[in-house]
Design a protein around this motif. Structure first.
Motif, PDB file in Angstrom:
ATOM      1  N   VAL A   1       0.664  -1.801  -0.050  1.00 14.05           N
ATOM      2  CA  VAL A   1       0.127   0.020   0.221  1.00 14.05           C
ATOM      3  C   VAL A   1       0.993   1.804   0.146  1.00 14.05           C
ATOM      4  CG1 VAL A   1      -1.508   0.994   0.898  1.00 14.05           C
ATOM      5  CG2 VAL A   1      -1.971  -1.091   1.357  1.00 14.05           C
ATOM      6  N   VAL A   2       0.194   2.582  -0.803  1.00 15.70           N
ATOM      7  CA  VAL A   2       0.961   3.714  -0.474  1.00 15.70           C
ATOM      8  C   VAL A   2       0.409   4.203  -0.803  1.00 15.70           C
ATOM      9  CG1 VAL A   2       2.825   2.475  -2.582  1.00 15.70           C
ATOM     10  CG2 VAL A   2       0.971   4.241  -3.671  1.00 15.70           C
ATOM     11  N   GLY A   3       1.360   5.634   0.620  1.00 16.88           N
ATOM     12  CA  GLY A   3      -0.487   6.925   0.757  1.00 16.88           C
ATOM     13  C   GLY A   3       0.619   7.656   1.483  1.00 16.88           C
ATOM     14  N   MET A   4       0.151   8.128   2.444  1.00 15.16           N
ATOM     15  CA  MET A   4       1.206   9.299   3.155  1.00 15.16           C
ATOM     16  C   MET A   4       0.471   9.729   4.277  1.00 15.16           C
ATOM     17  SD  MET A   4      -0.965  13.003   1.865  1.00 15.16           S
ATOM     18  CE  MET A   4      -2.012  13.743   3.552  1.00 15.16           C
ATOM     19  N   MET A   5       1.640   9.659   5.352  1.00 17.23           N
ATOM     20  CA  MET A   5       1.311   9.852   6.795  1.00 17.23           C
ATOM     21  C   MET A   5       1.607  11.810   6.651  1.00 17.23           C
ATOM     22  SD  MET A   5       2.078   8.184   9.849  1.00 17.23           S
ATOM     23  CE  MET A   5       3.050   6.925   8.581  1.00 17.23           C
ATOM     24  N   THR A   6       0.854  12.364   7.798  1.00 16.90           N
ATOM     25  CA  THR A   6       1.783  13.778   7.717  1.00 16.90           C
ATOM     26  C   THR A   6       1.978  13.955   9.541  1.00 16.90           C
ATOM     27  OG1 THR A   6      -0.048  15.008   6.805  1.00 16.90           O
ATOM     28  CG2 THR A   6       0.598  15.917   8.482  1.00 16.90           C
ATOM     29  N   THR A   7       2.978  14.416   9.926  1.00 18.95           N
ATOM     30  CA  THR A   7       3.700  14.286  11.115  1.00 18.95           C
ATOM     31  C   THR A   7       4.250  15.716  11.369  1.00 18.95           C
ATOM     32  OG1 THR A   7       6.193  13.625   9.693  1.00 18.95           O
ATOM     33  CG2 THR A   7       4.805  11.572  11.009  1.00 18.95           C
ATOM     34  N   GLY A   8       4.346  16.109  12.096  1.00 14.48           N
ATOM     35  CA  GLY A   8       4.279  18.029  12.279  1.00 14.48           C
ATOM     36  C   GLY A   8       3.627  18.475  10.722  1.00 14.48           C
ATOM     37  N   ASP A   9       4.568  19.440  10.181  1.00 16.01           N
ATOM     38  CA  ASP A   9       4.265  20.267   9.443  1.00 16.01           C
ATOM     39  C   ASP A   9       4.603  19.463   8.053  1.00 16.01           C
ATOM     40  OD1 ASP A   9       3.700  22.256  11.043  1.00 16.01           O
ATOM     41  OD2 ASP A   9       5.519  22.903  11.283  1.00 16.01           O
ATOM     42  N   PHE A  10       4.698  18.403   8.158  1.00 11.57           N
ATOM     43  CA  PHE A  10       5.838  17.312   6.666  1.00 11.57           C
ATOM     44  C   PHE A  10       4.818  16.330   6.380  1.00 11.57           C
ATOM     45  CE2 PHE A  10       8.870  19.459   9.075  1.00 11.57           C
ATOM     46  CZ  PHE A  10       9.845  20.200   8.175  1.00 11.57           C
TER      47      PHE A  10
END
Length: 142
Positions: A131-140
């Motif tokens: 699986v590919v995707g995104m995760m937000t950590t802090g401001d990035f």
């Protein structure tokens, strides 16, 4: 320009009759799958939904949910997306045969989500789901 009269005709591909398929198998010629979001005007919420040959199936989980990709492996249907939690953050999930599977545990010590995430696509290779995707950590975003 002239037609060659002795050129062979192109082959005609005829799919096998439905009753020749093993039970539960998907016929890639006749079965059409699509994933997306269905908006419910009464609840004013988005719901992850997939369609199999035109029949909609709403997926469960979260306050709202979103489906971004779908893949079929044998008789298993996988959908990548996200659910919206009570605090409004998104959490990456997949659904396998309509059963919700959270992908990441991004909770803090209080049990609250602190890293919103979304599953955006997937592939199955050698019986493993990637699986590919995104995760937000802090401001990035990662």
């Amino acid at each position: 320009c002239s037609k060659h009269h002795n050129a062979p005709e192109p082959p005609v591909v005829v799919p096998p009759p439905l009753d020749t398929l093993p039970p539960g198998e998907v016929d890639s010629v006749r079965d059409i799958f699509m994933a997306g979001v269905e908006y419910d005007w009464q609840t004013q919420k988005d719901y992850a939904t997939f369609w199999h040959n035109g029949q909609a199936k709403r997926l469960t989980g979260g306050v709202a949910s979103y489906a971004y990709a779908i893949t079929v492996n044998g008789s298993d249907v996988y959908i990548a997306g996200a659910i919206e939690l009570q605090n409004g953050d998104a959490r990456a999930v997949i659904w396998k045969n309509e059963v919700l599977i959270p992908l990441v545990d991004t909770t803090d010590t209080k049990g609250e989500l602190n890293k919103p995430s979304v599953a955006q696509d997937m592939i199955i290779y050698n019986h493993k789901v990637y699986v590919v995707g995104m995760m937000t950590t802090g401001d990035f975003e990662q």
